[in-house]
Design a protein around this motif. Structure first.
Motif, PDB file in Angstrom:
ATOM      1  N   GLY A 222      84.687 -56.157  98.823  1.00 35.86           N
ATOM      2  CA  GLY A 222      85.671 -56.809  99.671  1.00 35.86           C
ATOM      3  C   GLY A 222      86.963 -57.105  98.925  1.00 35.86           C
ATOM      4  N   TYR A 223      86.845 -57.593  97.692  1.00 31.40           N
ATOM      5  CA  TYR A 223      88.040 -57.869  96.896  1.00 31.40           C
ATOM      6  C   TYR A 223      88.788 -56.578  96.542  1.00 31.40           C
ATOM      7  CZ  TYR A 223      86.901 -62.814  96.268  1.00 31.40           C
ATOM      8  OH  TYR A 223      86.654 -64.149  96.483  1.00 31.40           O
ATOM      9  N   LEU A 224      88.056 -55.497  96.278  1.00 30.24           N
ATOM     10  CA  LEU A 224      88.702 -54.209  96.039  1.00 30.24           C
ATOM     11  C   LEU A 224      89.570 -53.833  97.242  1.00 30.24           C
ATOM     12  CD1 LEU A 224      88.966 -51.379  94.575  1.00 30.24           C
ATOM     13  CD2 LEU A 224      86.947 -50.712  95.892  1.00 30.24           C
ATOM     14  N   ARG A 225      89.013 -53.960  98.426  1.00 34.25           N
ATOM     15  CA  ARG A 225      89.743 -53.617  99.644  1.00 34.25           C
ATOM     16  C   ARG A 225      90.961 -54.532  99.825  1.00 34.25           C
ATOM     17  NH1 ARG A 225      87.309 -50.495 103.451  1.00 34.25           N
ATOM     18  NH2 ARG A 225      88.348 -51.659 105.127  1.00 34.25           N
ATOM     19  N   ASP A 226      90.801 -55.799  99.520  1.00 34.76           N
ATOM     20  CA  ASP A 226      91.910 -56.744  99.671  1.00 34.76           C
ATOM     21  C   ASP A 226      93.067 -56.398  98.732  1.00 34.76           C
ATOM     22  OD1 ASP A 226      90.459 -58.168 101.556  1.00 34.76           O
ATOM     23  OD2 ASP A 226      89.639 -59.580 100.084  1.00 34.76           O
ATOM     24  N   VAL A 227      92.745 -56.133  97.463  1.00 35.11           N
ATOM     25  CA  VAL A 227      93.799 -55.793  96.504  1.00 35.11           C
ATOM     26  C   VAL A 227      94.443 -54.454  96.876  1.00 35.11           C
ATOM     27  CG1 VAL A 227      94.347 -55.350  94.087  1.00 35.11           C
ATOM     28  CG2 VAL A 227      92.672 -57.111  94.661  1.00 35.11           C
ATOM     29  N   ALA A 228      93.639 -53.505  97.330  1.00 39.40           N
ATOM     30  CA  ALA A 228      94.189 -52.217  97.759  1.00 39.40           C
ATOM     31  C   ALA A 228      95.190 -52.406  98.893  1.00 39.40           C
ATOM     32  CB  ALA A 228      93.061 -51.290  98.200  1.00 39.40           C
ATOM     33  N   ALA A 229      94.880 -53.305  99.823  1.00 42.50           N
ATOM     34  CA  ALA A 229      95.781 -53.563 100.943  1.00 42.50           C
ATOM     35  C   ALA A 229      97.094 -54.180 100.465  1.00 42.50           C
ATOM     36  CB  ALA A 229      95.102 -54.485 101.957  1.00 42.50           C
ATOM     37  N   LEU A 230      97.019 -55.141  99.552  1.00 38.61           N
ATOM     38  CA  LEU A 230      98.213 -55.841  99.099  1.00 38.61           C
ATOM     39  C   LEU A 230      99.083 -54.997  98.183  1.00 38.61           C
ATOM     40  CD1 LEU A 230      96.773 -59.403  98.446  1.00 38.61           C
ATOM     41  CD2 LEU A 230      98.330 -58.727 100.279  1.00 38.61           C
ATOM     42  N   THR A 231      98.477 -54.046  97.482  1.00 38.18           N
ATOM     43  CA  THR A 231      99.246 -53.190  96.562  1.00 38.18           C
ATOM     44  C   THR A 231      99.656 -51.865  97.204  1.00 38.18           C
ATOM     45  OG1 THR A 231      97.205 -52.246  95.661  1.00 38.18           O
ATOM     46  CG2 THR A 231      98.147 -54.155  94.507  1.00 38.18           C
ATOM     47  N   GLY A 232      99.204 -51.625  98.420  1.00 37.58           N
ATOM     48  CA  GLY A 232      99.526 -50.363  99.073  1.00 37.58           C
ATOM     49  C   GLY A 232      98.723 -49.185  98.556  1.00 37.58           C
ATOM     50  N   ARG A 233      97.704 -49.452  97.742  1.00 39.39           N
ATOM     51  CA  ARG A 233      96.859 -48.378  97.205  1.00 39.39           C
ATOM     52  C   ARG A 233      95.646 -48.182  98.110  1.00 39.39           C
ATOM     53  NH1 ARG A 233      98.323 -46.969  91.805  1.00 39.39           N
ATOM     54  NH2 ARG A 233     100.453 -47.744  91.523  1.00 39.39           N
ATOM     55  N   THR A 234      95.895 -47.967  99.371  1.00 40.22           N
ATOM     56  CA  THR A 234      94.807 -47.895 100.344  1.00 40.22           C
ATOM     57  C   THR A 234      93.908 -46.677 100.151  1.00 40.22           C
ATOM     58  OG1 THR A 234      96.287 -46.802 101.928  1.00 40.22           O
ATOM     59  CG2 THR A 234      96.119 -49.214 102.050  1.00 40.22           C
ATOM     60  N   ALA A 235      94.499 -45.523  99.898  1.00 43.51           N
ATOM     61  CA  ALA A 235      93.695 -44.310  99.701  1.00 43.51           C
ATOM     62  C   ALA A 235      92.825 -44.443  98.460  1.00 43.51           C
ATOM     63  CB  ALA A 235      94.601 -43.082  99.592  1.00 43.51           C
TER      64      ALA A 235
END
Length: 327
Positions: free
Chosen positions: A171-184
């Motif tokens: 869940g935290y991985l997904r959250d940080v990916a969302a905030l940094t724009g590193r979604t892929a």
């Protein structure tokens, strides 16, 4: 007799290691053991990954609201899960408070050596040093670094995380990916981890496993309710260990009674840099009677990865090493 430490002792042990992080692994209120048997997971790991959407504000996996003006470029990590997540997303932290990045499956020693280290140790990182890096975002562990929030308020965004299980880490991985724009990148990392865990579940070992941690004076049993790494083990092995609460412990007599086949040992802190927890425990005559010890199936593992990383890359390494030993 050697005894298992309380959670406070485990926190203190870890703080003695430069850049260490283990405090908080059992931060939630632990449930006492009932029948002494660890529950097997009810469902298998789902490998399908939901899309991640970029965002500047969100409520994280633990219910904490995080809001940024823009994608953060300068991120300071105060515990190893942050380093793990950033590495998965292809980001190098501006500064860190752990030694995880030096692992060969992260940045490696040479590249990790170029990342500034926050002085003050894990328990008391220096606020002035943190702010000297002009961070857009500082990520710490709630039950250890939450006290820094007032000092950082107004100068940067502080995000307090509190992982309890591998699902929290995802869940935290997904959250940080969302905030940094590193979604892929986040989706790829999550999918790779889920696929690895699902594969381990398809061919579970019948061997009894045990993960212990400690110093030259104390040892503890990592339990699925209180340790992110241990939360994986019931999915691919026999792991009959349950939390006994803050003051609970397991004796060597109880461990001996479980006929442990494979032992994983996290050495946390020693006065002698070359000392190992398994060597200290060998001084107790009961140690040599454990099947894993008699059969040479005791594995000293890297605590930076096993005890402190707690993210998808670290846990992937744990699965690789554990399943190989459990075959």
């Amino acid at each position: 007799m050697l005894r298992s430490p309380s959670r406070f002792v485990r926190t203190w042990i870890t703080a003695a290691v430069v850049g260490s992080l283990l405090a908080g692994c059992g931060s939630s209120a632990d449930e006492p053991a009932s029948d002494g048997q660890a529950a097997k997971p009810a469902t298998k790991t789902e490998v399908t990954v939901e899309p991640i959407k970029a965002a500047t504000e969100l409520t994280d996996t633990n219910g904490v609201k995080v809001s940024l003006d823009k994608e953060p470029k300068r991120i300071v990590c105060l515990f190893a899960l942050c380093d793990d997540i950033l590495t998965e997303l292809g980001i190098v932290p501006t500064a860190t408070n752990s030694a995880l990045l030096a692992h060969p499956r992260f940045l490696g020693k040479e590249k990790a050596g170029r990342v500034d280290v926050i002085p003050g140790g894990f328990i008391a990182p220096e606020v002035e040093a943190i702010l000297s890096h002009k961070p857009d975002l500082v990520i710490g562990l709630e039950d250890t670094h939450g006290k820094l929030a007032p000092a950082l308020k107004g100068a940067t965004t502080f995000w307090a995380m509190q992982p309890e299980t591998w699902e929290d880490s995802v869940g935290y991985l997904r959250d940080v990916a969302a905030l940094t724009g590193r979604t892929a990148e986040g989706e790829r990392a999550e999918k790779a981890f889920r696929a690895k865990l699902a594969e381990a579940e398809r061919t579970p070992s019948e061997k009894t496993a045990l993960v212990i941690y400690g110093s030259d004076e104390n040892f503890g049993v990592a339990t699925p309710e209180a340790d992110v790494t241990a939360s994986l083990f019931p999915r691919f092995s026999d792991y009959p260990w349950k939390s006994r609460g803050v003051e609970g412990s397991y004796s060597l007599e109880e461990i001996l009674a479980q006929d442990v086949d494979v032992l994983f040992v996290e050495t946390m802190s020693f006065g002698d840099a070359d000392g190992k927890l398994s060597e200290k425990l060998a001084e107790n005559p009961l140690w040599g009677k454990i099947p894993a010890v008699r059969n040479g199936d005791v594995h000293e593992v890297d605590p930076e990865v096993w005890a402190k990383g707690r993210g998808t890359r670290s846990l992937g390494i744990v699965i690789d090493e554990a399943t190989a030993a459990l075959r």
